[in-house]
Design an enzyme around this catalytic site. Sequence first.
Site, PDB file in Angstrom:
ATOM      1  CG  ASN A  72      -2.026   1.002   1.217  1.00 28.42           C
ATOM      2  OD1 ASN A  72      -2.639   1.252   2.236  1.00 28.42           O
ATOM      3  ND2 ASN A  72      -2.316   1.585   0.083  1.00 28.42           N
ATOM      4  CE1 TYR A 114     -11.136   9.432   2.315  1.00 32.19           C
ATOM      5  CE2 TYR A 114      -9.230   8.774   1.032  1.00 32.19           C
ATOM      6  CZ  TYR A 114      -9.926   8.787   2.217  1.00 32.19           C
ATOM      7  OH  TYR A 114      -9.432   8.146   3.303  1.00 32.19           O
TER       8      TYR A 114
END
Length: 250
Positions: A72, A114
């Site tokens: 990640n 986001y």
Amino acid sequence: MLKSIVFILATLAAAIVAAPTIGLFERGDTDLIKRQQRIATQYWANDKADLDWVSGPAGAYSVNWTNPSGGNFVVGKGYFGQGMLFNYTGTFSTTGNAYLGLYGWTTDPLVEYYVIENFGDKHNPTDNSNHTCYGTFNTDGGTYEVWMKWRVNAPSIIGTATFPQFWSVRTKRHVGGTINTTAHFAAWARAGLKLGKHRDGMVIGIEGQTGQGAAAITAGVRPTTTVKETTTLVHHSERPRATNTCTRKL
Ligand SMILES: *[C@@H]1O[C@H](CO)[C@@H](O)[C@H](O)[C@H]1NC(C)=O
Ligand SMILES: *[C@@H]1O[C@H](CO)[C@@H](O)[C@H](O)[C@H]1NC(C)=O
Ligand SMILES: *[C@@H]1O[C@H](CO)[C@@H](O)[C@H](O)[C@H]1NC(C)=O
Ligand SMILES: *[C@@H]1O[C@H](CO)[C@@H](O)[C@H](O)[C@H]1NC(C)=O
């Protein structure tokens, strides 16, 4: 999701960077645009991530990755201002689970936010066991779904905390254009999702989870040719009934 990421100022990085889920948010010196904003640079990767990242001049960066399961990272570039028309151009492709989106934080209240512009076919970021859809709104030639998700005892810019994430997710994926940040923040407010004080700027970033991909993005530059749109994957495996439930117009 950029779920395990914490943005911190470069000046604090040395003290905190040893923790496994901490991100790095550096202040740059170069003027990206001729106003008050300066370049914000985000680079964070966990120890399983396998990526090749190059930070280019001004708002440019490129990255390739081949992440094993559990890998990640989040990289990106942007501004320390807000309320702007955030322009960007570039390329993004993945055969795994990865996102392209605008990313930032507020405090008082603590919120991680986001604006998802694109993502891979493996996972729609709205597919989660505890997400709520508030409806859709239009901006910048597209339609965005507005979602909220709670993060419980999760890493944040102020340490471990429980806080909401606000999401705009474009219903037709694309790479490049203008993100009217004011329009997103206003739509979230109409949905009752209140941001706090902006912290540490915002970036147009790539999160790469398991799988491969490549991206070359420049923040601060608009595409000069027509941007292609692709149909957004709507399948939800974690909440099958949450598909196509964003019916309210915000
Ligand atoms: C990514 O892959 C391409 C093609 O192999 C290569 O040219 C480039 O240097 C790589 N690295 C980055 C950061 O883009
Ligand atoms: C983004 O592009 C638009 C249109 O060219 C321009 O008005 C705006 O100022 C740009 N935004 C920034 C932050 O430079
Ligand atoms: C979602 O998370 C919130 C905050 O922790 C919690 O109050 C709520 O019960 C959760 N809902 C579900 C369906 O898990
Ligand atoms: C950006 O969004 C704000 C709030 O919705 C709106 O007033 C403004 O006209 C928009 N700007 C552009 C260039 O679309």
